[in-house]
Design a protein around this motif. Structure first.
Motif, mmCIF file in Angstrom:
data_model
loop_
_atom_site.group_PDB
_atom_site.id
_atom_site.type_symbol
_atom_site.label_atom_id
_atom_site.label_comp_id
_atom_site.label_asym_id
_atom_site.label_seq_id
_atom_site.Cartn_x
_atom_site.Cartn_y
_atom_site.Cartn_z
ATOM 1 N N LEU A 211 -2.222 10.979 3.635
ATOM 2 C CA LEU A 211 -2.564 11.474 2.297
ATOM 3 C C LEU A 211 -3.281 12.817 2.375
ATOM 4 O O LEU A 211 -3.033 13.715 1.551
ATOM 5 N N CYS B 105 -3.190 1.001 -4.987
ATOM 6 C CA CYS B 105 -3.096 1.360 -3.569
ATOM 7 C C CYS B 105 -4.434 1.146 -2.869
ATOM 8 O O CYS B 105 -4.483 0.607 -1.748
ATOM 9 N N TRP C 76 -2.881 6.003 7.214
ATOM 10 C CA TRP C 76 -2.507 6.264 5.820
ATOM 11 C C TRP C 76 -3.408 7.336 5.208
ATOM 12 O O TRP C 76 -2.932 8.218 4.473
ATOM 13 N N THR D 135 -0.186 15.212 0.932
ATOM 14 C CA THR D 135 -0.161 14.960 -0.508
ATOM 15 C C THR D 135 -1.279 15.745 -1.180
ATOM 16 O O THR D 135 -2.153 16.327 -0.515
ATOM 17 N N ARG E 49 -3.549 14.337 -2.822
ATOM 18 C CA ARG E 49 -4.725 13.469 -2.804
ATOM 19 C C ARG E 49 -5.498 13.626 -1.494
ATOM 20 O O ARG E 49 -5.772 12.658 -0.788
ATOM 21 N N MET F 279 0.837 -1.207 0.000
ATOM 22 C CA MET F 279 0.000 0.000 0.000
ATOM 23 C C MET F 279 0.868 1.253 0.000
ATOM 24 O O MET F 279 0.631 2.197 -0.776
ATOM 25 N N THR G 160 2.900 1.521 -3.470
ATOM 26 C CA THR G 160 2.082 1.961 -4.606
ATOM 27 C C THR G 160 1.620 3.398 -4.417
ATOM 28 O O THR G 160 1.517 4.161 -5.384
ATOM 29 N N GLY G 161 1.351 3.801 -3.173
ATOM 30 C CA GLY G 161 0.940 5.176 -2.931
ATOM 31 C C GLY G 161 2.055 6.167 -3.191
ATOM 32 O O GLY G 161 1.847 7.213 -3.828
ATOM 33 N N THR H 287 -4.937 1.825 8.056
ATOM 34 C CA THR H 287 -5.515 2.551 6.919
ATOM 35 C C THR H 287 -5.972 3.945 7.337
ATOM 36 O O THR H 287 -5.918 4.884 6.537
ATOM 37 N N TRP I 59 -2.502 4.781 -7.663
ATOM 38 C CA TRP I 59 -3.543 4.957 -6.670
ATOM 39 C C TRP I 59 -4.608 3.873 -6.709
ATOM 40 O O TRP I 59 -5.144 3.480 -5.661
#
Length: 656
Positions: free
Chosen positions: A355, A330, A351, A359, A361, A318, A321-322, A348, A327
């Motif tokens: 984000l 991810c 995470w 980021t 996102r 995860m 890929t992030g 999660t 995405w």
């Protein structure tokens, strides 16, 4: 050349600098040698965080590994100092070896009959990683004329060799993973055959897989709850086909060793992607394999396999890929992590917060965080109570006086702030964080943004009532490790690596170095050195100090007499019978129709007692005399500490 990245001193100042460097290098090496000598009679307890003086023979492979570690610490500094600039050689060597001054406190204990406090050993590890960092920064890749000074794999950036080097690196990591899986599986089997692995927990997991195939669901016969009534783990069913092919406790032993090590591959790929170097990626992958936590997780203080280990590679993927912008993939891993276990929602959630805060996102991050919170609420209030015999979620009892429900625990900062704060700052909590961070060369602090994603999970761990669980010997750290380790990897792609830096960073590097590739090599070598020393001091494998005790313990290397008794019982008792057994015996009978380990006898056909089982908490070892006088049971066998009773069936004589 890496040394050219330093701000060179004037010609008039070179000789004093060289002399100072020579003195620093020699002093550092002397302190390092004394430190290694001081460590030899010591063993380190990673639950109560103390050092103990234990005299035992040295296992040859461990000694060879220690020699390799010493060379790994010093040789890169010597190589970095060999630059062709004779007057700067000792100056560079001094810069590389100066951090060994942090080993001096432990070195002093070589001359006294007292053990060093645990924090000084962690300080020593940091000094060794710092030396690796400075040496990696100055590793000479090419001479002034362009002639390569390092082997291709260590250069790693040569475009012509990239394909073959990549294949060699991946192949070697796969081989290492297979070897480690084999070694740790063999060690688990040996513990198992010497009754040093309990039915809890790996026996319960094996029993649950057996009961799924029998149509009874994820159930352990000793509990009224199914596994889903304790934790919401729907993905555990993925292990059922493998158990159908290999119905043995050994199956989960292999899974345990494989799952904790396989994340070395995504670690390699991400490090190579961010640094552009095969060598950096390979060092990072090896560092993951050497972390002391990995070798401890396999055994989990004799509890063995834990399903949460399945989340380790998923979290690693995860993050990978992030950080590389894939995405959709991810998000797939986010969903899989949620389905692993309800407590994995903390991973999660963290995470998603990362984000959202750091980021572009942000909406995606907020969505992941909200879904994680809603999911865990549904798990503890709907899904788990639906399967639980008590119609409630019971695992919140692990937090003790902080509250009897998740809502109460969430409100504990207002209801009982003193108790909550006390748990967060208790000595075991501080040591737990340090023993996680030190073998990673404190790089998670540099990559603090990704590390923040581990905070929700860390809070759950640090607030547990039992301070013994704040240890790398237990499984609770499993979903924290990937975040911390990959936070260190994330620094390899930091856009500020080659830009201007604060003075303190220049001081840590031993000079102003602006080459991002050199800095990546320094980070990778620091993590590799830190993991290597951490494994030697705190891990468990044929490469660690703790293995000396195992290798010197003669009973582990001779057949356990109880095993022959168990083998004969397995031949004599039909598989369709139900058994009630003590803790360490029960795991050897998980393939029987029913196996019970708790105080309630449940009318089992056979009762098998190991009177020497100190781990059994059911009171069964003390019931042997009571059962001998019970007309409902017939004494079938008494051999050594093992006593076997068979339930008498009406109309059947005792001898039948």
């Amino acid at each position: 050349m890496a040394n050219e990245m330093l701000e060179l001193d004037s010609a008039d100042g070179r000789k004093p600098k060289a002399a100072f460097g020579a003195v620093g290098a020699v002093a550092g090496v002397v302190a390092f040698i004394a430190t290694v000598w001081a460590l030899q009679p010591l063993q380190f307890h990673v639950v109560n965080y103390t050092a103990q003086r234990v005299e035992s023979p040295r296992y040859p492979l461990t000694v060879m590994y220690l020699v390799g570690l010493c060379l790994l610490t010093v040789v890169p500094a010597l190589w970095a100092a060999w630059s062709g600039l004779r007057l700067l050689c000792w100056s560079t060597l001094g810069r590389c070896l100066w951090p060994l001054v942090l080993t001096v406190p432990v070195a002093c204990y070589a001359f006294v009959d007292v053990v060093p406090p645990f924090y000084l050993v962690l300080l020593m590890v940091l000094g060794l990683t710092w030396t690796g960092y400075r040496s990696g920064l100055r590793w000479p890749v090419r001479a002034a004329g362009g002639t390569p000074l390092s082997p291709p794999l260590l250069r790693g950036e040569a475009s012509g060799d990239a394909g073959s080097l990549h294949a060699a690196a991946v192949t070697s990591l796969v081989v290492f993973i297979i070897v480690l899986t084999y070694v740790h599986t063999r060690l688990q089997i040996n513990f198992f055959e010497h009754f040093a692995l309990g039915h809890a927990d790996f026996g319960h997991f094996t029993e649950e897989l057996k009961n799924v195939l029998a149509g009874r669901g994820l159930r352990s016969d000793s509990f009224d709850n199914t596994r889903l009534g304790w934790h919401f783990v729907p993905m555990l069913y993925l292990l059922v086909p493998g158990y159908w092919l290999w119905p043995s406790p050994y199956y989960l032993m292999v899974c345990s060793a494989l799952l904790v090590h396989i994340a070395a591959l995504p670690a390699y790929y991400l490090a190579r992607r961010l640094s552009g170097s095969v060598a950096v990626g390979w060092l990072i992958g090896c560092a993951w394999l050497l972390l002391p936590s990995q070798s401890r997780l396999v055994y989990s203080h004799t509890y063995g396999f834990q399903w949460i280990y399945f989340a380790i590679p998923l979290i690693a993927l995860m993050i990978s890929t992030g950080l590389t912008g894939r995405w959709r993939t991810c998000l797939v891993f986010v969903v899989l992590i949620l389905l692993c276990k309800e407590t994995a929602a903390a991973a999660t959630l963290g995470w998603g917060v990362y984000l959202a805060l750091f980021t572009a996102r942000r909406k995606l991050g907020i969505s992941i965080a909200v879904v994680s919170l809603v999911y865990v609420v549904l798990c503890v209030s709907v899904f788990i109570p639906h399967f639980a015999a008590t119609d409630s979620y019971q695992r919140v009892d692990q937090f003790g006086d902080l509250g009897s429900s998740f809502a109460a625990v969430a409100l504990s900062p207002f209801r009982s702030p003193g108790l909550l704060f006390g748990r967060l700052v208790r000595p075991q909590a501080i040591y737990f964080l340090l023993i996680l961070l030190a073998p990673m060369a404190l790089t998670p602090l540099r990559g603090w943004r990704v590390s923040l994603a581990a905070v929700p999970t860390l809070l759950l761990i640090l607030l547990l009532r039992n301070s013994d669980w704040l240890s790398i010997k237990f499984w609770h750290q499993a979903t924290v490790l990937p975040f911390l380790f990959f936070a260190g990897i994330a620094t390899l792609g930091d856009g500020q690596l080659a830009s201007s830096t604060p003075r303190v960073v220049d001081w840590l590097r031993g000079g102003r170095i602006k080459d991002g590739r050199a800095i990546a090599r320094g980070v990778a070598l620091a993590m590799f050195v830190g993991a290597g020393w951490g494994h030697y001091l705190f891990g468990f494998s044929p490469l660690s100090k703790s293995y000396d005790l195992y290798a010197a313990h003669a009973p582990f290397h001779a057949p356990d007499p109880r095993l022959a008794t168990v083998t004969r019982l397995r031949e004599e008792i039909p598989r369709n019978k139900s058994l009630h057994a003590t803790e360490r015996l029960a795991a050897h009978f998980v393939d029987y129709a029913h196996i019970y380990t708790k105080a309630d006898m449940k009318g089992a056909d056979y009762v098998i007692i190991d009177r020497s089982d100190r781990w059994d908490a059911s009171g069964l070892p003390q019931k042997a005399r009571e059962l001998a006088g019970d007309p409902a049971y017939w004494l079938q066998l008494q051999e050594g500490p093992i006593v076997v009773f068979r339930r008498v069936v009406a109309g059947v004589s005792e001898g039948e």
